[in-house]
Design an enzyme around this catalytic site. Structure first.
Site, PDB file in Angstrom:
ATOM      1  N   SER A  83      -2.853  -2.676   6.005  1.00  0.00           N
ATOM      2  CA  SER A  83      -4.183  -3.022   6.518  1.00  0.00           C
ATOM      3  C   SER A  83      -5.298  -2.172   5.901  1.00  0.00           C
ATOM      4  O   SER A  83      -5.054  -1.284   5.091  1.00  0.00           O
ATOM      5  CB  SER A  83      -4.190  -2.910   8.038  1.00  0.00           C
ATOM      6  OG  SER A  83      -3.742  -1.637   8.400  1.00  0.00           O
ATOM      7  N   GLU A 142       6.794   0.477  12.000  1.00  0.00           N
ATOM      8  CA  GLU A 142       5.507   0.452  11.307  1.00  0.00           C
ATOM      9  C   GLU A 142       4.373   0.454  12.324  1.00  0.00           C
ATOM     10  O   GLU A 142       4.572   0.117  13.489  1.00  0.00           O
ATOM     11  CB  GLU A 142       5.387  -0.833  10.479  1.00  0.00           C
ATOM     12  CG  GLU A 142       6.336  -0.914   9.307  1.00  0.00           C
ATOM     13  CD  GLU A 142       6.134   0.219   8.325  1.00  0.00           C
ATOM     14  OE1 GLU A 142       4.995   0.649   8.136  1.00  0.00           O
ATOM     15  OE2 GLU A 142       7.146   0.676   7.774  1.00  0.00           O
ATOM     16  N   GLY A 143       3.177   0.795  11.844  1.00  0.00           N
ATOM     17  CA  GLY A 143       1.994   0.585  12.665  1.00  0.00           C
ATOM     18  C   GLY A 143       1.466   1.836  13.330  1.00  0.00           C
ATOM     19  O   GLY A 143       0.479   1.786  14.063  1.00  0.00           O
ATOM     20  N   ARG A 203       0.861  -1.191   0.000  1.00  0.00           N
ATOM     21  CA  ARG A 203       0.000   0.000   0.000  1.00  0.00           C
ATOM     22  C   ARG A 203       0.887   1.227   0.000  1.00  0.00           C
ATOM     23  O   ARG A 203       1.724   1.380   0.893  1.00  0.00           O
ATOM     24  CB  ARG A 203      -0.941   0.018   1.209  1.00  0.00           C
ATOM     25  CG  ARG A 203      -2.133   0.982   0.999  1.00  0.00           C
ATOM     26  CD  ARG A 203      -2.971   1.163   2.265  1.00  0.00           C
ATOM     27  NE  ARG A 203      -2.214   1.901   3.245  1.00  0.00           N
ATOM     28  CZ  ARG A 203      -2.184   1.641   4.547  1.00  0.00           C
ATOM     29  NH1 ARG A 203      -2.907   0.647   5.040  1.00  0.00           N
ATOM     30  NH2 ARG A 203      -1.457   2.355   5.360  1.00  0.00           N
ATOM     31  N   LYS A 253      11.672   2.829   6.227  1.00  0.00           N
ATOM     32  CA  LYS A 253      11.642   4.265   5.933  1.00  0.00           C
ATOM     33  C   LYS A 253      12.987   4.725   5.354  1.00  0.00           C
ATOM     34  O   LYS A 253      13.055   5.643   4.552  1.00  0.00           O
ATOM     35  CB  LYS A 253      11.329   5.057   7.204  1.00  0.00           C
ATOM     36  CG  LYS A 253      10.061   4.615   7.951  1.00  0.00           C
ATOM     37  CD  LYS A 253       8.804   5.174   7.358  1.00  0.00           C
ATOM     38  CE  LYS A 253       7.561   4.963   8.197  1.00  0.00           C
ATOM     39  NZ  LYS A 253       7.120   3.616   8.453  1.00  0.00           N
ATOM     40  N   GLU A 313       4.409   7.237   2.755  1.00  0.00           N
ATOM     41  CA  GLU A 313       5.248   6.046   2.960  1.00  0.00           C
ATOM     42  C   GLU A 313       4.762   4.932   2.060  1.00  0.00           C
ATOM     43  O   GLU A 313       3.668   5.002   1.486  1.00  0.00           O
ATOM     44  CB  GLU A 313       5.200   5.583   4.422  1.00  0.00           C
ATOM     45  CG  GLU A 313       3.830   5.108   4.844  1.00  0.00           C
ATOM     46  CD  GLU A 313       3.860   4.060   5.956  1.00  0.00           C
ATOM     47  OE1 GLU A 313       4.911   3.482   6.256  1.00  0.00           O
ATOM     48  OE2 GLU A 313       2.776   3.800   6.507  1.00  0.00           O
TER      49      GLU A 313
HETATM   50  P1  ADP Z   1       3.630   4.229   9.883  1.00  0.00           P
HETATM   51  O1  ADP Z   1       4.432   3.248   9.111  1.00  0.00           O
HETATM   52  O2  ADP Z   1       3.808   4.108  11.347  1.00  0.00           O
HETATM   53  O3  ADP Z   1       2.195   4.286   9.447  1.00  0.00           O
HETATM   54  P2  ADP Z   1       3.859   6.840   8.537  1.00  0.00           P
HETATM   55  O4  ADP Z   1       5.058   7.269   7.795  1.00  0.00           O
HETATM   56  O5  ADP Z   1       2.696   6.460   7.708  1.00  0.00           O
HETATM   57  O6  ADP Z   1       4.280   5.655   9.532  1.00  0.00           O
HETATM   58  O7  ADP Z   1       3.439   7.977   9.539  1.00  0.00           O
HETATM   59  C1  ADP Z   1       2.269   7.890  10.334  1.00  0.00           C
HETATM   60  C2  ADP Z   1       1.349   9.065  10.080  1.00  0.00           C
HETATM   61  O8  ADP Z   1       2.041  10.289  10.296  1.00  0.00           O
HETATM   62  C3  ADP Z   1       0.809   9.167   8.664  1.00  0.00           C
HETATM   63  O9  ADP Z   1      -0.339   8.381   8.485  1.00  0.00           O
HETATM   64  C4  ADP Z   1       0.511  10.661   8.543  1.00  0.00           C
HETATM   65  O10 ADP Z   1      -0.735  10.980   9.156  1.00  0.00           O
HETATM   66  C5  ADP Z   1       1.609  11.280   9.387  1.00  0.00           C
HETATM   67  N1  ADP Z   1       2.750  11.649   8.495  1.00  0.00           N
HETATM   68  C6  ADP Z   1       3.816  10.890   8.215  1.00  0.00           C
HETATM   69  N2  ADP Z   1       4.649  11.511   7.349  1.00  0.00           N
HETATM   70  C7  ADP Z   1       4.089  12.696   7.077  1.00  0.00           C
HETATM   71  C8  ADP Z   1       4.467  13.816   6.254  1.00  0.00           C
HETATM   72  N3  ADP Z   1       5.593  13.824   5.555  1.00  0.00           N
HETATM   73  N4  ADP Z   1       3.628  14.889   6.219  1.00  0.00           N
HETATM   74  C9  ADP Z   1       2.482  14.914   6.933  1.00  0.00           C
HETATM   75  N5  ADP Z   1       2.084  13.899   7.740  1.00  0.00           N
HETATM   76  C10 ADP Z   1       2.869  12.793   7.806  1.00  0.00           C
HETATM   77 MG    MG Z   2       3.741   2.010   7.511  1.00  0.00          MG
HETATM   78 MG    MG Z   3       1.440   4.840   7.621  1.00  0.00          MG
END
Ligand code: ADP
Ligand code: MG
Ligand code: MG
Length: 517
Positions: free
Chosen positions: A163, A411-412, A136, A340, A156
């Site tokens: 999920s 993650e998560g 995803r 990441k 990401e």
């Molecule tokens: P995870 O793998 O834990 O889901 P993410 O990179 O998706 O990590 O970060 C979790 C949340 O943080 C995202 O769903 C988003 O809401 C917020 N987020 C992450 N990166 C950004 C970004 N560059 N700009 C704005 N919000 C972000």
């Molecule tokens: Mg993730």
């Molecule tokens: Mg995420």
């Protein structure tokens, strides 16, 4: 949000108290009737109140589909197959992953353990070359200036336990239902046909991916026993219905395929490896231990974070799966491709004279490289490289840090540090640990309004939407042949604009669907 229907209208419409109550009631019941549900939080429903674990509750959901730019939606969907190929190619590139892992291994025990499992299996020789990715790719809409066309920027890329494909398909159905039956009856009606709501095939698409791998397994080998699919899960799991929808969809598409849920902590007691050169993974039915199945596909909905590995046995269990002949979704290498740090290495700007790192993975498709790069936003390492040293300065600068989010290799949801919390957080860590984090520019999407129904109450106001596009891919690690590559529907998650994190499971976001504008 700019009015998106007739200029005298606002979207979503302002609701009268009676309208709000009516919608709430409709959604509550539709959600339970159609499995748009989660298990209640353990802390709220005490064990005495639900001794048999039979209760379910509605998943947080928006009352209306959020407006989403059509061009951005199409951009995200059309690029998914290129993303699938890219991450399949990264998972095949052990040297590239080794170099990345090497940088963080000394300060990140979890990544180090994963790498050890891979090395052990490599030494013995992998028994299964086919790999399944249920991916995803997550995005937010980005507007460079208020009069430039919006584009998407990637938040990401998930390669493990991606999920909400199950609940997302149900959310689209809910909003379709409301658009037909309820929105036209509101005090300020939204007429039927006024909303462009695309179909969402997320549950179907992910199930198809699993079935393609299941069939590919059986084409390679004459199974010793009836073959099955295993969902490796956490226990307890609140988001179980999301997973069940995929299971039911598998059984809808191919009636009779056995699908079993196996808690991660029970791998060693319920599975064994056949003493054959192929090392088939055998699953013993708990209800009838004489009945043994051969696991064709292991779909991980657990094992993505350190919490699932409390002791050495958990790592032994992961090794058991990895060295088996079952097709893994994902393998360790595929899981690591989703780090990441990998995203940062792909996205870190190179000088004009240096060709993009994407050329290493995407062959003979310059247009794909161009389209993929358009979705990148600035991400910096915090290592000793020139851009890393520059980023370290920004990260601890009280002004500069305000445009950034700091992410570990996790993650998560719930793991990031935002804006002005970054400098004190980094200063609390030994500097030698900083390189296991990445620093990413915050994407600020244009403001949207919606109403979220959570725990029976309505929350109204500015929201931030995150679009995820699913992709399924089956490839051969050795020959690099791609047997299957499809875009597989979407997810829209929406959170209040005061919340930094948006994970539905982490408790901050809500399910949504897109209304194309
Ligand atoms: P995870 O793998 O834990 O889901 P993410 O990179 O998706 O990590 O970060 C979790 C949340 O943080 C995202 O769903 C988003 O809401 C917020 N987020 C992450 N990166 C950004 C970004 N560059 N700009 C704005 N919000 C972000
Ligand atoms: Mg993730
Ligand atoms: Mg995420």
């Amino acid at each position: 949000m700019a009015p998106s229907r007739a200029s005298d209208d606002v979207y979503p419409p302002t609701l009268s108290t009676l309208d709000a109550e009516h919608l709430l009631c409709t959604i509550k019941d539709w959600s339970v009737a159609h499995g748009l549900t989660v298990r209640p939080p353990l802390s709220v429903v005490a064990a005495e109140a639900d001794p048999h674990g039979i209760l379910a509750t509605t998943a947080p959901v928006t009352l209306f589909p959020s407006p989403f730019p059509k061009a951005c939606f199409q951009q995200a969907k059309s690029i998914q197959k290129a993303y699938n190929s890219l991450y399949a190619a990264i998972a095949q590139d052990e040297i590239f992953l080794r170099d990345i892992v090497q940088e963080i291994i000394e300060v990140d025990d979890f990544i180090a353990e994963l790498w050890q499992v891979h090395l052990k299996v490599k030494e013995e020789g992998y028994s299964q070359n086919l790999s399944l990715g249920l991916f995803r790719s997550d995005y937010m809409v980005h507007e460079a200036t208020s009069d430039s066309a919006p584009t998407i920027k990637q938040v990401e890329f998930n390669t493990i336990a991606s999920s909400f494909g199950g609940l997302s398909a149900q959310t689209s159905k809910l909003h379709h239902f409301l658009a037909k039956n309820n929105y036209p009856l509101l005090d300020k009606p939204l007429p039927t046909g006024d909303l462009e709501l695309p179909e969402n095939s997320s549950a179907k698409g992910l199930a198809t991916g699993i079935l393609v791998a299941f069939e590919a397994y059986k084409n390679l080998i004459e199974p010793l026993h009836d073959s099955c699919v295993v969902f490796l899960v956490q226990d307890p799991e609140r988001n179980i219905f999301d997973q069940r929808h995929l299971e039911y969809e598998i059984q809808e598409q191919k009636p009779g395929v056995p699908v079993f849920r196996l808690p991660f902590a029970e791998i060693l007691s319920r599975t064994s490896i056949a003493e054959t050169p192929k090392r088939q993974l055998l699953y013993q039915l708990p209800s009838n231990p004489k009945k043994v199945f051969e696991v064709a596909v292991v779909y991980f909905r657990a094992g993505y974070g350190p919490g699932d590995y409390p002791d050495a046995d958990a790592w032994k269990a992961r090794l058991q799966i990895e060295r088996s002949h079952a097709i893994k979704c994902p393998t360790i290498l595929t899981q690591l491709a989703g780090a990441k740090k990998v995203q940062q290495v792909l996205a870190t700007p190179t000088s004009d004279s240096t060709p993009s790192i994407l050329n290493r993975f995407v062959k003979d498709a310059p247009k794909d490289i161009e389209e993929l790069e358009k979705t990148f936003t600035n991400i910096f390492p915090l290592d000793d490289s020139p851009s890393g040293l520059e980023a370290r300065k920004m990260a601890v600068d009280p002004e500069a840090c305000k445009g950034y989010v700091l992410k570990p290799q996790r993650e998560g949801g719930g793991n990031n540090t935002y804006r002005s919390a970054i400098p004190p957080f980094l200063k609390s860590l030994p500097e030698t640990h900083w390189k296991s984090y990445i620093l990413m520019e915050i994407i600020t999407p244009p403001p949207v309004h919606n109403i979220i129904l959570r725990n029976g109450a309505l929350e109204q106001g500015g929201v931030i939407c995150e679009l995820g596009v699913y992709g399924t891919c089956v490839w051969n690690q050795e020959t690099k042949e791609v047997l299957h590559n499809e875009e597989a529907g979407y997810l829209l998650r929406t959170k209040g604009d005061k919340s930094e994190e948006g994970g539905v499971a982490a408790g901050f976001g809500s399910m949504d669907s897109v209304r194309l504008v």
